[in-house]
Design an enzyme around this catalytic site. Structure first.
Site, short mmCIF file in Angstrom:
data_model
loop_
_atom_site.label_atom_id
_atom_site.label_comp_id
_atom_site.label_asym_id
_atom_site.label_seq_id
_atom_site.Cartn_x
_atom_site.Cartn_y
_atom_site.Cartn_z
N CYS A 12 0.84 -1.21 0.00
CA CYS A 12 0.00 0.00 0.00
C CYS A 12 0.87 1.25 0.00
O CYS A 12 0.36 2.36 -0.17
CB CYS A 12 -0.90 0.05 1.22
SG CYS A 12 -1.96 -1.37 1.35
N ASP A 35 2.81 2.37 2.59
CA ASP A 35 3.29 2.92 3.86
C ASP A 35 3.39 1.90 4.98
O ASP A 35 2.49 1.09 5.20
CB ASP A 35 2.50 4.17 4.31
CG ASP A 35 1.02 4.08 4.00
OD1 ASP A 35 0.54 2.95 3.83
OD2 ASP A 35 0.36 5.13 3.95
N CYS A 78 4.70 8.23 2.09
CA CYS A 78 4.67 9.52 1.42
C CYS A 78 4.96 10.63 2.42
O CYS A 78 5.11 10.39 3.62
CB CYS A 78 3.33 9.73 0.75
SG CYS A 78 1.97 9.81 1.92
N CYS A 117 -3.52 8.84 6.33
CA CYS A 117 -2.15 8.71 6.84
C CYS A 117 -2.08 8.98 8.34
O CYS A 117 -1.30 8.38 9.05
CB CYS A 117 -1.21 9.67 6.12
SG CYS A 117 -0.94 9.25 4.40
#
Lengths: 392, 138
Positions: free
Chosen positions: B39, B41, B71, B115
């Site tokens: 994915c 992360d 990211c 995130c």
């Protein structure tokens, strides 16, 4: 002194060329007539459009009446596939073949037709991104309408064996469409010699403006328009012609493109980046566009790398999930089986073929990539062990 | 509006480029890894605890370190989570929400809000693992 940005994203779009821009503004400000008007301003626009059509036709060895101007390659790709599908003479043929690594403008058009009852086969590719022509040949039936395979891929730059594909299609009597957006002006195309029925291309990838493209449709192809109106482009594509765009696109074919130097820079960048531990080349070493570099780096994420390089004035692209609107990994990198630890760590560099980088710029780019990868490696919980370096 | 990564706030970019509490920890008391490389992360948190004389079941987070593959938003939210957690007791830290992490960074582009879940989840998971271990032993 602020350093000038280094633009390395020419597969996304290119900077307009100065001569092309001059032509563009001339036909916006002075020769702005509507080619359908009967007065002399209109007539001269019509003449220039037809000149441009001839030039573009000659460039791919087509006939001028086989060239139709569109708003860009997305429209051309939509028109090629949908236009065949909706033509009443093709109503018996409900099967389309394409590949897993096509541009969304082809894949989404196919998906739309799938909903309407068409059967679509998505041909697989090998680890270099080259389609399996045997699988393609086996999938063709009496029911097959069209085979749509791109000439070169936008992400990994892999060049498809379109001569072989065209031969198969011709033998089996099915239409062959190729999306030539990335290869146009970089690879020579002869639509007669190669037996191509439909070809799409775009202006803004070849230093002409955005919003202009064309489709080549071989004479006799049973294709219906998808945009209706005032019957421009011999009814194939209604809407007032984008005269400045058309003329600019034809002008862009006259620019001198330095393929040899572009290839040399590509190879140097690949060689230097592959010295980084945990790096791998995505795509083919041999069957590769002159301006494409696509590498993956172990255990780091592409958007982070892109952003750090952006802060240094270096503009690149990535296929990472986090950078996509859909938050899904690149369908192209997935199709070529890029390993899990590499799939979101891709970096795409695409060079401009008319203004090659200087040695100073090349060295700066290499230095910064190495520096930023090291930085992200430090932040990442995944540390390379020597075994993985070898395999990577 | 289509969110673009350029809409990262200055604060997000600051934590991305100058992450706080980044790195490995020697002999951590708790560790937790969340996320999935496919994915894009993965986040690893390491915590060192200090006994709280007032409440033995609720030690303080003396030190915290993170390592993230992800990211800019993933790295910035990891960094901010460690800043928020450091010095707090584990019961306080457990209550740090993704919203609080995002808010402390100013704002996250809508597509990147998930995130902040990852970072807050990692912290929660680490503390819950520790609590389970303690309950088993006592």
């Amino acid at each position: 002194m602020k350093q000038e940005n280094i633009y390395l994203d020419s597969a996304a779009t290119t900077r307009i060329d100065d001569t092309v821009l001059k032509r563009l503004t001339k036909f916006m400000k002075e020769e702005f007539g509507n080619p359908s008007s009967q007065h002399s301003l209109g007539n001269s626009a019509r003449e220039e459009i037809e000149k441009a059509r001839e030039e573009i036709a000659r460039y791919i060895n087509a006939e001028p009446e086989e060239i139709f101007f569109t708003s860009g390659a997305t429209e051309s790709n939509n028109l090629a596939i949908e236009g065949l599908a909706i033509n009443p003479e093709n109503s018996e043929k409900k099967h389309i073949i394409t590949s897993k690594i096509e541009h969304p403008s082809v894949l989404e058009t196919c998906k739309q037709l799938e909903k309407g009852g068409y059967k679509i086969d998505y041909i697989s590719v090998n680890e270099e991104g080259i389609i399996n022509t045997r699988e393609l040949e086996n999938k063709i039936t009496n029911n097959t309408l069209v085979v749509s395979i791109m000439h070169a891929n936008n992400e990994i730059g892999t060049i498809q064996p379109i001569e072989k594909i065209a031969e198969i299609c011709s033998k089996k009597d099915v239409y062959f469409h190729t999306d030539a957006v990335q290869s146009f002006t970089k690879l020579k195309v002869d639509v007669k010699k190669t037996n191509i029925d439909l070809l799409s291309a775009s202006g803004h990838k070849i230093n002409a403006p955005k919003g202009i493209g064309f489709i080549y449709i071989r004479k006799g192809t049973r294709l219906s328009p998808i945009i209706h109106g005032g019957s421009q482009e011999r009814r194939m594509r209604s809407g007032t012609e984008n005269t400045p765009g058309i003329i600019a696109m034809a002008e862009a074919l006259k620019i001198n493109r330095n393929q040899k130097e572009t290839e040399r820079i590509r190879d140097k960048l690949i060689k230097e980046i592959l010295k980084i531990p945990g790096s791998r080349l995505n795509g083919s070493k041999k069957e590769r566009l002159s301006n494409n570099i696509n590498v993956s780096l172990y255990g780091i994420e592409g958007e982070s790398l892109m952003l750090l390089l952006d802060k240094e004035g270096i503009e690149v692209s990535t296929g990472s999930a986090c950078s996509s609107h859909k938050l899904s990994e690149s369908h192209v990198l997935k199709a070529i089986n890029v390993p899990e630890m590499y799939i979101n760590g891709s970096l795409r560099i695409t060079l401009d073929t008319i203004k090659p980088l200087t040695e100073k710029q090349i060295n700066f780019v290499i230095l910064k990539i190495k520096e930023k990868v090291k930085r992200l490696n430090d932040i990442s919980p995944f540390k390379l062990n020597p075994l993985e370096v070898k395999n990577g | 509006m289509v969110p673009k990564i350029t809409s990262y706030t200055e604060k997000v970019l600051d934590h991305f480029q100058n992450p706080r509490n980044m790195g490995q920890m020697k002999n951590p008391d708790i560790e937790a890894t969340v996320g999935n490389p496919s994915c894009g992360d993965v986040l690893k948190l390491s915590l060192k605890l200090k006994e709280n004389p007032k409440d033995k079941t609720n030690p303080k987070i003396e030190d915290i370190k993170f390592q993230t593959m992800g990211c800019a938003a993933a790295i910035a939210t990891s960094s901010m989570t460690t800043v928020l957690a450091k010095g707090k007791t584990i019961k306080e830290a457990k209550n740090i929400t993704p919203q609080e992490v995002a808010k402390s960074l100013g704002q996250l582009p809508p597509i990147k809000v998930h995130c902040s879940n990852l970072a807050a989840d990692a912290l929660k998971k680490a503390i819950e693992d520790w609590e389970k271990r303690i309950n088993k032993c006592s």
